[in-house]
Scaffold this motif. Structure first.
Motif, PDB file in Angstrom:
ATOM      1  N   ASP A  43      10.447  -6.483  -3.961  1.00  0.00           N
ATOM      2  CA  ASP A  43       9.378  -7.090  -3.161  1.00  0.00           C
ATOM      3  C   ASP A  43       9.545  -8.598  -3.227  1.00  0.00           C
ATOM      4  N   LEU A  44       8.954  -9.280  -2.257  1.00  0.00           N
ATOM      5  CA  LEU A  44       8.907 -10.744  -2.260  1.00  0.00           C
ATOM      6  C   LEU A  44       8.134 -11.229  -3.482  1.00  0.00           C
ATOM      7  N   LEU A  45       7.088 -10.484  -3.852  1.00  0.00           N
ATOM      8  CA  LEU A  45       6.210 -10.874  -4.957  1.00  0.00           C
ATOM      9  C   LEU A  45       6.709 -10.258  -6.259  1.00  0.00           C
TER      10      LEU A  45
ATOM     11  N   ALA B 276       8.865  -3.577   3.731  1.00  0.00           N
ATOM     12  CA  ALA B 276       8.387  -4.964   3.819  1.00  0.00           C
ATOM     13  C   ALA B 276       7.997  -5.289   5.254  1.00  0.00           C
ATOM     14  N   ALA B 277       6.790  -5.787   5.437  1.00  0.00           N
ATOM     15  CA  ALA B 277       6.314  -6.137   6.792  1.00  0.00           C
ATOM     16  C   ALA B 277       5.042  -6.954   6.687  1.00  0.00           C
TER      17      ALA B 277
ATOM     18  N   TYR C  19       3.393   5.743  11.528  1.00  0.00           N
ATOM     19  CA  TYR C  19       2.239   6.067  10.676  1.00  0.00           C
ATOM     20  C   TYR C  19       0.942   5.738  11.412  1.00  0.00           C
ATOM     21  N   PRO C  20      -0.074   6.596  11.276  1.00  0.00           N
ATOM     22  CA  PRO C  20      -1.434   6.214  11.672  1.00  0.00           C
ATOM     23  C   PRO C  20      -1.994   5.235  10.621  1.00  0.00           C
TER      24      PRO C  20
ATOM     25  N   GLN D  18       0.826  -1.212   0.000  1.00  0.00           N
ATOM     26  CA  GLN D  18       0.000   0.000   0.000  1.00  0.00           C
ATOM     27  C   GLN D  18       0.866   1.271   0.000  1.00  0.00           C
TER      28      GLN D  18
ATOM     29  N   SER E 246       4.468   2.390  13.753  1.00  0.00           N
ATOM     30  CA  SER E 246       3.006   2.432  13.629  1.00  0.00           C
ATOM     31  C   SER E 246       2.392   2.826  14.964  1.00  0.00           C
TER      32      SER E 246
ATOM     33  N   PRO F 227       9.394   2.503   8.830  1.00  0.00           N
ATOM     34  CA  PRO F 227       8.136   2.949   9.421  1.00  0.00           C
ATOM     35  C   PRO F 227       7.802   2.157  10.672  1.00  0.00           C
TER      36      PRO F 227
ATOM     37  N   CYS G  74      13.372  -9.931   2.093  1.00  0.00           N
ATOM     38  CA  CYS G  74      14.202  -9.196   3.062  1.00  0.00           C
ATOM     39  C   CYS G  74      14.729 -10.105   4.170  1.00  0.00           C
TER      40      CYS G  74
ATOM     41  N   PRO H 275      -4.473  -1.894  -2.603  1.00  0.00           N
ATOM     42  CA  PRO H 275      -5.249  -2.296  -1.426  1.00  0.00           C
ATOM     43  C   PRO H 275      -4.365  -2.440  -0.200  1.00  0.00           C
TER      44      PRO H 275
HETATM   45  P1  NAD Z   1       1.589  -3.912   2.796  1.00  0.00           P
HETATM   46  O1  NAD Z   1       1.189  -5.137   3.515  1.00  0.00           O
HETATM   47  O2  NAD Z   1       0.602  -3.239   1.915  1.00  0.00           O
HETATM   48  O3  NAD Z   1       2.898  -4.179   1.929  1.00  0.00           O
HETATM   49  C1  NAD Z   1       3.990  -4.904   2.445  1.00  0.00           C
HETATM   50  C2  NAD Z   1       4.767  -5.477   1.262  1.00  0.00           C
HETATM   51  O4  NAD Z   1       5.821  -6.251   1.813  1.00  0.00           O
HETATM   52  C3  NAD Z   1       3.938  -6.400   0.375  1.00  0.00           C
HETATM   53  O5  NAD Z   1       4.022  -5.989  -0.973  1.00  0.00           O
HETATM   54  C4  NAD Z   1       4.574  -7.774   0.580  1.00  0.00           C
HETATM   55  O6  NAD Z   1       4.580  -8.568  -0.589  1.00  0.00           O
HETATM   56  C5  NAD Z   1       5.980  -7.389   1.002  1.00  0.00           C
HETATM   57  N1  NAD Z   1       6.649  -8.443   1.763  1.00  0.00           N
HETATM   58  C6  NAD Z   1       6.136  -9.299   2.661  1.00  0.00           C
HETATM   59  N2  NAD Z   1       7.072 -10.135   3.110  1.00  0.00           N
HETATM   60  C7  NAD Z   1       8.221  -9.786   2.482  1.00  0.00           C
HETATM   61  C8  NAD Z   1       9.540 -10.283   2.519  1.00  0.00           C
HETATM   62  N3  NAD Z   1       9.882 -11.337   3.281  1.00  0.00           N
HETATM   63  N4  NAD Z   1      10.477  -9.679   1.742  1.00  0.00           N
HETATM   64  C9  NAD Z   1      10.153  -8.638   0.955  1.00  0.00           C
HETATM   65  N5  NAD Z   1       8.902  -8.139   0.851  1.00  0.00           N
HETATM   66  C10 NAD Z   1       7.954  -8.713   1.618  1.00  0.00           C
HETATM   67  O7  NAD Z   1       2.133  -2.881   3.897  1.00  0.00           O
HETATM   68  P2  NAD Z   1       2.161  -1.287   3.811  1.00  0.00           P
HETATM   69  O8  NAD Z   1       0.844  -0.806   4.240  1.00  0.00           O
HETATM   70  O9  NAD Z   1       2.694  -0.854   2.507  1.00  0.00           O
HETATM   71  O10 NAD Z   1       3.178  -0.980   4.992  1.00  0.00           O
HETATM   72  C11 NAD Z   1       4.506  -0.547   4.771  1.00  0.00           C
HETATM   73  C12 NAD Z   1       5.127  -0.242   6.117  1.00  0.00           C
HETATM   74  O11 NAD Z   1       4.377   0.808   6.753  1.00  0.00           O
HETATM   75  C13 NAD Z   1       5.113  -1.413   7.102  1.00  0.00           C
HETATM   76  O12 NAD Z   1       6.275  -1.355   7.913  1.00  0.00           O
HETATM   77  C14 NAD Z   1       3.913  -1.141   7.965  1.00  0.00           C
HETATM   78  O13 NAD Z   1       4.020  -1.728   9.226  1.00  0.00           O
HETATM   79  C15 NAD Z   1       3.953   0.366   8.046  1.00  0.00           C
HETATM   80  N6  NAD Z   1       2.660   0.946   8.368  1.00  0.00           N
HETATM   81  C16 NAD Z   1       1.639   0.903   7.470  1.00  0.00           C
HETATM   82  C17 NAD Z   1       0.405   1.456   7.822  1.00  0.00           C
HETATM   83  C18 NAD Z   1      -0.777   1.423   6.903  1.00  0.00           C
HETATM   84  O14 NAD Z   1      -1.868   1.849   7.300  1.00  0.00           O
HETATM   85  N7  NAD Z   1      -0.611   0.942   5.654  1.00  0.00           N
HETATM   86  C19 NAD Z   1       0.248   2.076   9.080  1.00  0.00           C
HETATM   87  C20 NAD Z   1       1.306   2.075   9.972  1.00  0.00           C
HETATM   88  C21 NAD Z   1       2.527   1.535   9.595  1.00  0.00           C
END
Ligand code: NAD
Ligand code: AKB
Length: 320
Positions: free
Chosen positions: A34-36, A76-77, A169-170, A12, A117, A115, A54, A178
């Protein structure tokens, strides 16, 4: 210019951060990973891309050296709801992945963005507003990895002089990609359902208040923090940043101002409800404001209007 690497670039945040970095630094200077593998029209695939896990420290180090990377945005998370379903995976990705990134960055001398949270707080944290420096005893696996991650980043900064910076991040709201299995996902889903189905069943209760932020503010905050004068950063990692807070009922009412026939129902998921209830209602972001000039641009009203306009246009484009 400095070559930049983004992990988790198809998620996202990455779907909007990668294009923003490419428009700032040049397409070829930003390596999305990315993993994907991602669909060919994914916004992060309009430039260099490598599949990279990662949790594989050797592969990560190889990519950093091959591309002479000087800055890493580590996205990545595994997010909160998925982490409760798959805690072992979440620990591996969120902790081992972070450790690999910090170690590799230390070895090649790269700047790092990590990031955190609102999930880094827990039930015993003051909720209204949650201070910058306060009790952090989260009771979710995701939250545990976020607190541990904040501490590990502080350690690398103090012990090795690594330039690692971070934001709490909020819940982020966006229309490009998505959300990936979090508790605040309802605040994105509700817009898709409002426009496509005219109704939405929310998995959080109507009065569950959480801090939210529109993605353009989050991307701008990320870029601004990474460019901030290091001499002025007292916290450096894990800055609270706030835009507005909302409940599902308030968000639904704001959407109904534009779509009066939109209907919302509630079927509470106890797991995600418990997670949400352990998180802050509002955040004190005065440290970010004072140390690097943070100011949000979108409130609930502005975000809702922009989301509906942009998402409607995308849906029409898809259908054409
Ligand atoms: P997301 O789940 O949308 O995307 C995470 C991406 O990481 C995915 O594309 C996934 O394929 C990839 N991934 C998973 N495992 C992996 C691996 N082993 N190696 C490499 N890639 C891998 O998450 P996001 O919303 O984009 O969040 C990004 C960061 O921001 C994260 O650290 C998350 O904790 C933080 N964050 C997000 C939000 C939010 O509302 N989206 C809020 C607070 C913090
Ligand atoms: C989630 O709900 O897990 C994320 C977050 C607030 O970290 N959106």
């Amino acid at each position: 210019m400095t070559p930049v690497l983004v992990t988790g670039a198809l998620g996202q945040v990455g779907s909007e951060l990668v294009p923003a970095l490419r428009s700032r630094y040049g397409v070829d200077q930003v390596l999305a990973t990315d993993l994907l593998s991602g669909a060919p029209d994914h916004p992060s695939l309009g430039g260099p891309f490598e599949q990279l896990d990662c949790t594989d420290g050797v592969a990560l180090r190889g990519v950093l050296e091959r591309y002479r990377i000087k800055a890493i945005y580590h996205l990545a998370a595994i997010l909160s709801a998925r982490a409760e379903a798959e805690p072992q995976l979440a620990w591996r990705v969120n902790m081992e992945g972070l450790y690999n990134v910090l170690e590799a960055a230390r070895q090649v001398g790269a700047q790092v963005f990590v990031p955190s949270s609102i999930a880094a707080f827990g039930p015993s944290t003051p909720h209204d507003p949650t201070p910058q420096d306060t009790i952090q005893r989260p009771n979710t696996l995701y939250g545990v990895t976020k607190v541990a991650g904040e501490l590990l980043c502080d350690y690398y900064a103090q012990r090795f002089g690594l330039d690692v910076r971070g934001l709490r991040y909020p819940g982020l709201v966006s229309y490009t990609a998505p959300p990936g299995g979090g508790t605040t996902d309802y605040a994105v889903e509700i817009f898709h359902h409002a426009l496509i189905k005219g109704q939405y069943t929310c998995f959080l209760g109507p009065d569950t208040r959480l801090p939210l932020m529109y993605m353009p503010d989050a991307i701008r905050a990320t870029l601004e923090l990474m460019q901030a004068d290091p001499a002025k950063l007292r916290h450096r990692n894990a800055f609270n940043i706030a835009a507005f807070s909302s409940t599902p009922a308030e968000l639904a009412a704001e959407i109904q101002k534009h779509r009066p026939d939109f209907k919302v129902f509630y079927a509470v998921d106890p797991v995600r409800q418990a997670i949400a209830e352990s998180w802050p209602h509002t955040l004190d972001d005065s440290a970010a404001r004072e140390e690097w000039g943070w100011r949000p641009q979108f409130d609930l009203r502005g975000m809702t209007q922009d989301m509906l306009e942009k998402l409607s246009a995308r849906i029409l484009q898809r259908e054409a």
